[in-house]
Write a protein that holds these residues in place. Structure first.
Motif, PDB file in Angstrom:
ATOM      1  N   HIS A   1       0.689  -1.229   0.020  1.00 10.23           N
ATOM      2  CA  HIS A   1      -0.014   0.105  -0.151  1.00 10.23           C
ATOM      3  C   HIS A   1       0.909   1.240  -0.002  1.00 10.23           C
ATOM      4  CE1 HIS A   1      -3.303  -2.784   0.824  1.00 10.23           C
ATOM      5  NE2 HIS A   1      -2.656  -3.151   1.779  1.00 10.23           N
ATOM      6  N   GLY A   2       1.942   1.184  -0.549  1.00 15.37           N
ATOM      7  CA  GLY A   2       3.079   2.318  -0.699  1.00 15.37           C
ATOM      8  C   GLY A   2       2.976   3.065  -1.691  1.00 15.37           C
ATOM      9  N   THR A   3       3.981   2.808  -2.568  1.00 16.34           N
ATOM     10  CA  THR A   3       3.981   3.584  -3.979  1.00 16.34           C
ATOM     11  C   THR A   3       2.992   2.864  -5.001  1.00 16.34           C
ATOM     12  OG1 THR A   3       6.679   3.898  -3.763  1.00 16.34           O
ATOM     13  CG2 THR A   3       5.730   3.824  -5.971  1.00 16.34           C
ATOM     14  N   THR A   4       2.789   1.914  -4.822  1.00 12.33           N
ATOM     15  CA  THR A   4       1.249   1.179  -5.705  1.00 12.33           C
ATOM     16  C   THR A   4       0.299   2.177  -5.347  1.00 12.33           C
ATOM     17  OG1 THR A   4       0.793  -0.432  -4.112  1.00 12.33           O
ATOM     18  CG2 THR A   4       2.000  -1.267  -6.073  1.00 12.33           C
ATOM     19  N   ALA A   5       0.057   2.320  -4.182  1.00 11.48           N
ATOM     20  CA  ALA A   5      -1.186   3.332  -3.599  1.00 11.48           C
ATOM     21  C   ALA A   5      -0.957   4.483  -4.175  1.00 11.48           C
ATOM     22  CB  ALA A   5      -1.354   3.055  -2.434  1.00 11.48           C
ATOM     23  N   ILE A   6       0.260   5.080  -4.149  1.00 12.33           N
ATOM     24  CA  ILE A   6       0.466   6.326  -4.602  1.00 12.33           C
ATOM     25  C   ILE A   6       0.228   6.525  -6.213  1.00 12.33           C
ATOM     26  CG2 ILE A   6       2.298   8.001  -5.415  1.00 12.33           C
ATOM     27  CD1 ILE A   6       3.699   7.566  -2.477  1.00 12.33           C
ATOM     28  N   LEU A   7       0.617   5.768  -7.040  1.00 15.57           N
ATOM     29  CA  LEU A   7       0.386   5.594  -8.400  1.00 15.57           C
ATOM     30  C   LEU A   7      -1.154   5.456  -8.696  1.00 15.57           C
ATOM     31  CD1 LEU A   7       3.168   3.179  -9.551  1.00 15.57           C
ATOM     32  CD2 LEU A   7       2.854   5.776  -9.812  1.00 15.57           C
ATOM     33  N   GLU A   8      -1.797   4.677  -7.910  1.00 18.49           N
ATOM     34  CA  GLU A   8      -3.404   4.730  -7.857  1.00 18.49           C
ATOM     35  C   GLU A   8      -4.033   5.943  -7.664  1.00 18.49           C
ATOM     36  OE1 GLU A   8      -4.534   1.694  -4.912  1.00 18.49           O
ATOM     37  OE2 GLU A   8      -3.685   0.263  -6.475  1.00 18.49           O
ATOM     38  N   HIS A   9      -3.534   6.521  -6.644  1.00 21.18           N
ATOM     39  CA  HIS A   9      -4.036   8.303  -6.283  1.00 21.18           C
ATOM     40  C   HIS A   9      -3.662   9.065  -7.696  1.00 21.18           C
ATOM     41  CE1 HIS A   9      -4.605  11.665  -4.008  1.00 21.18           C
ATOM     42  NE2 HIS A   9      -3.639  12.123  -4.530  1.00 21.18           N
ATOM     43  N   MET A  10      -2.428   8.873  -8.124  1.00 23.05           N
ATOM     44  CA  MET A  10      -2.040   9.821  -9.135  1.00 23.05           C
ATOM     45  C   MET A  10      -2.954   9.552 -10.534  1.00 23.05           C
ATOM     46  SD  MET A  10       1.969   9.599  -8.925  1.00 23.05           S
ATOM     47  CE  MET A  10       2.309   9.918 -10.646  1.00 23.05           C
ATOM     48  N   GLU A  11      -3.438   8.273 -10.655  1.00 25.17           N
ATOM     49  CA  GLU A  11      -4.221   8.153 -11.966  1.00 25.17           C
ATOM     50  C   GLU A  11      -5.485   8.557 -11.557  1.00 25.17           C
ATOM     51  OE1 GLU A  11      -5.836   4.374 -14.548  1.00 25.17           O
ATOM     52  OE2 GLU A  11      -4.574   3.793 -12.980  1.00 25.17           O
ATOM     53  N   GLN A  12      -6.086   8.557 -10.510  1.00 25.36           N
ATOM     54  CA  GLN A  12      -7.435   9.216  -9.953  1.00 25.36           C
ATOM     55  C   GLN A  12      -7.358  10.520 -10.399  1.00 25.36           C
ATOM     56  OE1 GLN A  12      -8.060   7.325  -6.297  1.00 25.36           O
ATOM     57  NE2 GLN A  12      -8.466   5.346  -6.874  1.00 25.36           N
ATOM     58  N   GLU A  13      -6.340  11.509  -9.964  1.00 23.29           N
ATOM     59  CA  GLU A  13      -6.280  12.679  -9.974  1.00 23.29           C
ATOM     60  C   GLU A  13      -5.637  12.912 -11.143  1.00 23.29           C
ATOM     61  OE1 GLU A  13      -7.209  14.560  -7.414  1.00 23.29           O
ATOM     62  OE2 GLU A  13      -8.024  12.827  -6.193  1.00 23.29           O
ATOM     63  N   GLY A  14      -5.436  12.416 -11.873  1.00 21.99           N
ATOM     64  CA  GLY A  14      -4.895  12.880 -13.549  1.00 21.99           C
ATOM     65  C   GLY A  14      -3.252  13.379 -13.051  1.00 21.99           C
ATOM     66  N   GLU A  15      -2.523  12.766 -12.385  1.00 20.18           N
ATOM     67  CA  GLU A  15      -1.299  13.188 -12.169  1.00 20.18           C
ATOM     68  C   GLU A  15      -0.371  12.333 -13.203  1.00 20.18           C
ATOM     69  OE1 GLU A  15       0.011  15.481 -10.497  1.00 20.18           O
ATOM     70  OE2 GLU A  15      -1.213  16.134  -8.693  1.00 20.18           O
ATOM     71  N   LYS A  16       0.610  12.856 -13.606  1.00 23.82           N
ATOM     72  CA  LYS A  16       1.652  12.038 -14.321  1.00 23.82           C
ATOM     73  C   LYS A  16       2.979  12.868 -14.376  1.00 23.82           C
ATOM     74  CE  LYS A  16       2.786   9.521 -17.831  1.00 23.82           C
ATOM     75  NZ  LYS A  16       2.931   8.212 -17.779  1.00 23.82           N
ATOM     76  N   MET A  17       4.034  11.787 -14.237  1.00 22.55           N
ATOM     77  CA  MET A  17       5.386  11.970 -14.043  1.00 22.55           C
ATOM     78  C   MET A  17       6.023  11.671 -15.752  1.00 22.55           C
ATOM     79  SD  MET A  17       6.756  10.678 -10.573  1.00 22.55           S
ATOM     80  CE  MET A  17       6.190   9.072 -10.743  1.00 22.55           C
ATOM     81  N   SER A  18       6.746  12.851 -15.835  1.00 24.15           N
ATOM     82  CA  SER A  18       7.334  12.233 -17.366  1.00 24.15           C
ATOM     83  C   SER A  18       8.576  11.631 -17.223  1.00 24.15           C
ATOM     84  CB  SER A  18       7.897  13.644 -18.055  1.00 24.15           C
ATOM     85  OG  SER A  18       7.059  14.637 -18.131  1.00 24.15           O
ATOM     86  N   VAL A  19       9.427  11.678 -16.379  1.00 22.77           N
ATOM     87  CA  VAL A  19      10.480  10.978 -15.732  1.00 22.77           C
ATOM     88  C   VAL A  19      10.292  10.831 -14.298  1.00 22.77           C
ATOM     89  CG1 VAL A  19      11.770  11.313 -17.910  1.00 22.77           C
ATOM     90  CG2 VAL A  19      12.197  12.692 -15.891  1.00 22.77           C
ATOM     91  N   CYS A  20      11.358   9.825 -13.650  1.00 21.36           N
ATOM     92  CA  CYS A  20      11.304   9.797 -12.080  1.00 21.36           C
ATOM     93  C   CYS A  20      12.745   9.423 -11.722  1.00 21.36           C
ATOM     94  CB  CYS A  20      10.297   8.869 -11.661  1.00 21.36           C
ATOM     95  SG  CYS A  20      10.238   8.808  -9.936  1.00 21.36           S
ATOM     96  N   LEU A  21      13.178  10.006 -10.875  1.00 13.26           N
ATOM     97  CA  LEU A  21      14.299   9.604 -10.198  1.00 13.26           C
ATOM     98  C   LEU A  21      14.039   9.116  -8.790  1.00 13.26           C
ATOM     99  CD1 LEU A  21      17.530   9.450 -10.028  1.00 13.26           C
ATOM    100  CD2 LEU A  21      17.519  11.964  -9.545  1.00 13.26           C
ATOM    101  N   VAL A  22      14.611   7.922  -8.499  1.00 17.36           N
ATOM    102  CA  VAL A  22      14.344   7.329  -7.057  1.00 17.36           C
ATOM    103  C   VAL A  22      15.550   7.644  -6.213  1.00 17.36           C
ATOM    104  CG1 VAL A  22      13.809   5.201  -5.692  1.00 17.36           C
ATOM    105  CG2 VAL A  22      12.676   5.662  -7.862  1.00 17.36           C
ATOM    106  N   GLY A  23      15.449   8.098  -5.010  1.00 16.68           N
ATOM    107  CA  GLY A  23      16.519   8.559  -4.272  1.00 16.68           C
ATOM    108  C   GLY A  23      17.052   7.394  -3.446  1.00 16.68           C
ATOM    109  N   GLU A  24      17.133   5.943  -3.669  1.00 14.55           N
ATOM    110  CA  GLU A  24      17.441   5.110  -2.817  1.00 14.55           C
ATOM    111  C   GLU A  24      19.099   5.084  -2.968  1.00 14.55           C
ATOM    112  OE1 GLU A  24      16.430   2.524  -1.009  1.00 14.55           O
ATOM    113  OE2 GLU A  24      14.400   2.391  -1.676  1.00 14.55           O
ATOM    114  N   PRO A  25      19.778   4.554  -1.788  1.00 14.65           N
ATOM    115  CA  PRO A  25      21.128   4.450  -1.856  1.00 14.65           C
ATOM    116  C   PRO A  25      21.674   3.437  -2.817  1.00 14.65           C
ATOM    117  CG  PRO A  25      20.442   3.375   0.011  1.00 14.65           C
ATOM    118  CD  PRO A  25      19.342   4.037  -0.497  1.00 14.65           C
ATOM    119  N   THR A  26      22.615   3.848  -3.919  1.00 14.81           N
ATOM    120  CA  THR A  26      22.945   3.086  -4.997  1.00 14.81           C
ATOM    121  C   THR A  26      24.235   2.995  -5.163  1.00 14.81           C
ATOM    122  OG1 THR A  26      22.893   4.971  -6.474  1.00 14.81           O
ATOM    123  CG2 THR A  26      20.868   4.030  -6.488  1.00 14.81           C
ATOM    124  N   CYS A  27      25.213   3.669  -4.251  1.00 15.30           N
ATOM    125  CA  CYS A  27      26.541   3.686  -4.543  1.00 15.30           C
ATOM    126  C   CYS A  27      27.336   2.518  -3.451  1.00 15.30           C
ATOM    127  CB  CYS A  27      27.183   4.937  -4.174  1.00 15.30           C
ATOM    128  SG  CYS A  27      26.540   6.481  -5.330  1.00 15.30           S
TER     129      CYS A  27
END
Length: 381
Positions: A142-168
């Motif tokens: 119920h995290g990012t999946t819920a966020i994406l569901e909410h965005m679809e309902q609200e007509g929100e759209k990202m063109s691109v996305c950067l996730v800030g997880e530790p990668t190095c």
């Protein structure tokens, strides 16, 4: 206007005890800051999970840069083993300590600070969408999946996305994630017939069937790797009987495997492979085998191109290090975002994440903000 100090914001977030699924005040803190900076802030809470969606700029703008991260953290474990208060955000010798310091309250603080500075100092021709979940370290249902569901309902759209997880892995700037392996777990229950170990012909021992199936899986080479991925792996993670008696053949035993797979496979194709092996062992041994499967995420790749080039240039400019484009490591919430838009990940060195005395050099947090700030400026240039 005074710029946002990402290290101070990281410390403030660490002081919010947001062990999954507790919100701990972290999203309330971020929401208030973003609203004050002119962002439209909404909550996308679902079940017991708290999620935040914050937009600056026109919802209909075709150029919307997205950031994604999480403020939930894993439990502290043995608190007596910590040399500092896990939620105290203590700084010693230029190093900030606390649960979530690396994974990933520093990443969230850095991109929130970069975004607020940009829109308040030099508002871009475009939009910024910030999404932060409280359910990345837990079941992630119920995290990012819920966020994406909410965005679809609200007509929100990202063109691109950067996730800030530790990668190095070793040095600040040395790796960008452009994809992730898929992950799945399979559980097996082997049912035979209990009996005396001195009279094995009167029993039906499920243990040899379990050993045979686990060996077939662990010794099989799924592939040798693909263009952007290492070889897929099968790991036997548990084999259990619960049998303490040496003169008893148990009626039942269980085992499980975890598979990390590349883009040569899918969760469905690997499930079919395992089903074939189960049937083979059943036919050979007569043992009834039940299998349950959970696919945590399919493999995905964002091919090297505009987005990875954009982030790479910013990393080189701010750290002097040329990052490797990689798909190594575990899963992240990028596995959900990849179906929405192109996504890559970049963040801190992750050596201490989930450890006792988790920590991050304060200098790295400022470097990370600088990278994110340059990414935004270059994207909207």
């Amino acid at each position: 206007m005074t710029q946002i100090d990402p290290a101070k914001l990281t410390a403030d977030l660490i002081r919010c005890p947001s062990v999954t699924p507790e919100e701990g005040g972290a999203l309330q803190l971020l929401g208030a800051m973003l609203e004050e900076a002119g962002f439209s802030v909404q909550r996308a809470d679902k079940a017991e999970v708290s999620n935040l969606v914050a937009r600056w700029g026109d919802k209909a703008h075709p150029k919307t840069f997205g950031f994604n991260g999480h403020t939930d953290v894993v439990p502290v474990g043995d608190e007596a083993a910590w040399t500092v208060d896990p939620f105290g955000a203590e700084i010693k010798d230029g190093v900030l300590y606390g649960r979530g310091a690396t994974d990933m309250k520093s990443g969230v603080a850095a991109f929130v600070a970069a975004a607020i500075d940009l829109v308040t100092e030099t508002p871009p021709d475009g939009a910024i969408l910030i999404t932060v979940t409280g359910d990345e370290e837990g079941p992630a249902l119920h995290g990012t999946t819920a966020i994406l569901e909410h965005m679809e309902q609200e007509g929100e759209k990202m063109s691109v996305c950067l996730v800030g997880e530790p990668t190095c892995p070793e040095t600040m700037g040395d790796m960008i994630k452009i994809g992730r392996r898929g992950s799945m777990t399979a559980w097996f229950t082997f049912r035979g017939k209990q009996g005396h170990s001195a009279y094995p012909h009167r029993a039906r021992n499920p243990l040899p069937a379990m050993a045979k199936l686990m060996d077939l899986m662990a010794s099989h080479q799924l592939d040798t790797g693909t263009a952007h991925f290492d070889a897929s792996t099968v790991a036997v993670v548990t084999m259990d009987t619960g049998n303490a008696a040496t003169n008893v053949i148990p009626a039942e035993c269980t085992s499980a495997v975890n598979i990390r797979f590349n883009d040569a496979h899918s969760g469905e194709s690997l499930t079919e492979w395992m089903q074939d092996l189960v049937q083979q062992v059943t036919d050979e041994t007569g043992i009834v085998i039940e299998m349950a499967v959970k696919v945590s995420g399919e493999s995905f790749i964002t091919p090297p191109g505009e987005l990875s080039d954009l982030v790479s240039r910013a990393v080189v400019a701010e750290t002097g290090v040329t990052p490797e484009l990689s798909t190594t490591g575990g899963t992240s919430d990028a596995r959900f975002i990849k179906s929405h838009c192109s996504v890559v990940e970049f963040g801190l060195v992750g050596k201490t994440m989930h450890q006792v005395d988790e920590n991050v050099p304060v200098e790295q947090i400022h470097q990370l903000k600088a990278v994110y700030s340059r990414v935004l400026k270059d994207y909207f240039a």
